[in-house]
Motif scaffolding. Structure first.
Motif: not given
Length: 418
Positions: A349-357, A364-377, A396-398
């Motif tokens: 089963v999926d572990a309980e996420p560390l990121a507070d929902p 906001r961090v996830l919305k800036t990312l996609n699976g194709r184009t990498a971004k720096t910090v 780091g948490v994600l």
């Protein structure tokens, strides 16, 4: 039956209102179940079959004989008459006759004593126990796996609903002479399960059992202690305070009648209940011939998963655990943490996420990312409107949650599993 109880119908009605508040019962059937629990040892398969096939009241009427202290010849004669009556009752219902009635009668007859049965009802009347039968919603579906060896009833001090959630109940068992290592592991597992709303079931004994119960209570979780003797006296006496607390905040249960003493063979019978009440059994420190190993064997016979916590190879307290892991026929699984125990029952089963929902920064961090184009910090920080140190911490948490991954060129998001 009324004569054996020494109570009038009205007195019985008052008793049932106390032991089974708000429940609609067949007086004769309920009375007979309690008497059967006095006559037959827990797990008596012949008594179990008779009650299942004929009903408790009918079965009791067929076997009841009140001649005190008969000679051996008279006892055999009575046993033959009982077997004939039972066979006739089965024939009338179109059922195949069962074996073992003669031997069963000779086991039950010495307890067909009015004073003995009356004492059980008298102790029940002044207890704070709830009496449970297979008709009740609190009755664990896990007990069905015992078939004719299932308990005829259960006495419960505390909250009977603790027995309901079979799918989220786990037995944590082990040696009474627990080491510091075993106590630590039991505490961690029990607390982790309790915090995830699982019920921790054990036997209330010293060592691993007590550590498991205490940790579940400390985590404000659910815990059930299963006794080998009657609930008129807690055993072991050194754990009286702990067991009393479990009775207040969890549940203490027994199938043995009030006044029945815990004996070695009753502990073995009790172990089958611990295994049956739970969807998995976890063994934490056990010798090769320990009662905890017996519980694990019952779980295996019930085709329930068994988890084994490994210990130091030099520790005799873990010798049984290591022997079970080496034996492929025992079908055991090594477990080391709470997540392993949950997966033992429900699969991966999926572990309980560390990121507070509820923390919008992760979104906001996830919305800036996609699976194709990498971004720096720095790019993620700029696009999300946050500082670089804060963004690095969130990434780091994600990363630990598996929601993002780091490539040579920077950070990308990870698609959710479907």
């Amino acid at each position: 039956m009324s004569g054996l109880m020494g109570m009038s119908p009205r007195e019985r009605a008052v008793l049932w209102d106390r032991l089974r508040p708000g429940r609609d019962d067949d007086d004769a059937e309920l009375t007979a179940r309690v008497i059967w629990s006095v006559l037959a040892e827990p797990g008596d398969g012949t008594a179990g079959l008779l009650v299942q096939d004929l009903g408790a009241a009918v079965a009791l009427s067929l076997v009841l004989h009140r001649e005190p202290f008969p000679t051996a010849a008279r006892l055999r004669h009575h046993a033959g008459l009982v077997a004939q009556r039972v066979t006739q009752a089965y024939d009338e219902r179109g059922l195949p006759a069962i074996d073992g009635v003669r031997a069963g009668f000779q086991r039950w007859h010495p307890r067909m004593v009015g004073s003995l049965i009356e004492s059980v009802f008298a102790m029940a009347a002044v207890s704070h126990a709830t009496l449970l039968t297979p008709r009740d919603p609190e009755w664990s579906i896990g007990l069905r796996g015992l078939n004719e060896h299932a308990p005829l009833l259960l006495w419960c001090l505390g909250e009977p609903t603790m027995l309901e959630d079979f799918e989220h109940s786990v037995a944590l068992v082990g040696t009474r002479a627990a080491t510091g290592y075993g106590t630590h592991v039991a505490t961690e597992l029990a607390a982790g399960l309790a915090e995830r709303d699982w019920t921790v079931v054990s036997g209330g004994a010293y060592g691993i059992d007590a550590a498991s119960h205490r940790a579940a209570l400390a985590a404000r979780g659910r815990t059930v202690a299963v006794m080998a003797g009657g609930l008129n006296a807690f055993y072991p006496t050194g754990n009286h305070e702990l067991l009393a607390r479990i009775a207040r905040e969890g549940a203490v249960v027994a199938e043995a009648a009030f006044g029945v003493a815990p004996t070695p063979f009753r502990f073995l019978g009790r172990n089958r209940l611990i295994a049956a009440l739970t969807s998995a059994t976890v063994l934490i420190e056990a010798g090769t011939r320990s009662g905890a190993m017996n519980t694990a064997n019952h779980a295996r016979e019930l085709e329930r998963p068994v988890g084994i916590v490994p210990g130091p190879v030099t520790s005799p307290s873990s010798a049984g655990c290591h022997a079970a892991l080496r034996d492929p026929e025992r079908l055991t699984t090594l477990v080391t943490c709470t997540q392993d125990v949950i997966e033992l029952v429900h699969g991966e089963v999926d572990a309980e996420p560390l990121a507070d929902p509820e923390d919008p920064r992760f979104g906001r961090v996830l919305k800036t990312l996609n699976g194709r184009t990498a971004k720096t910090v720095g790019e993620v920080a700029r696009d999300s409107g946050m500082g670089e140190p804060e963004t690095a911490g969130l990434l780091g948490v994600l990363l630990l949650d598996g929601a993002v991954r780091k490539t040579e060129k920077g950070w990308v998001s990870v698609p959710k599993k479907r």
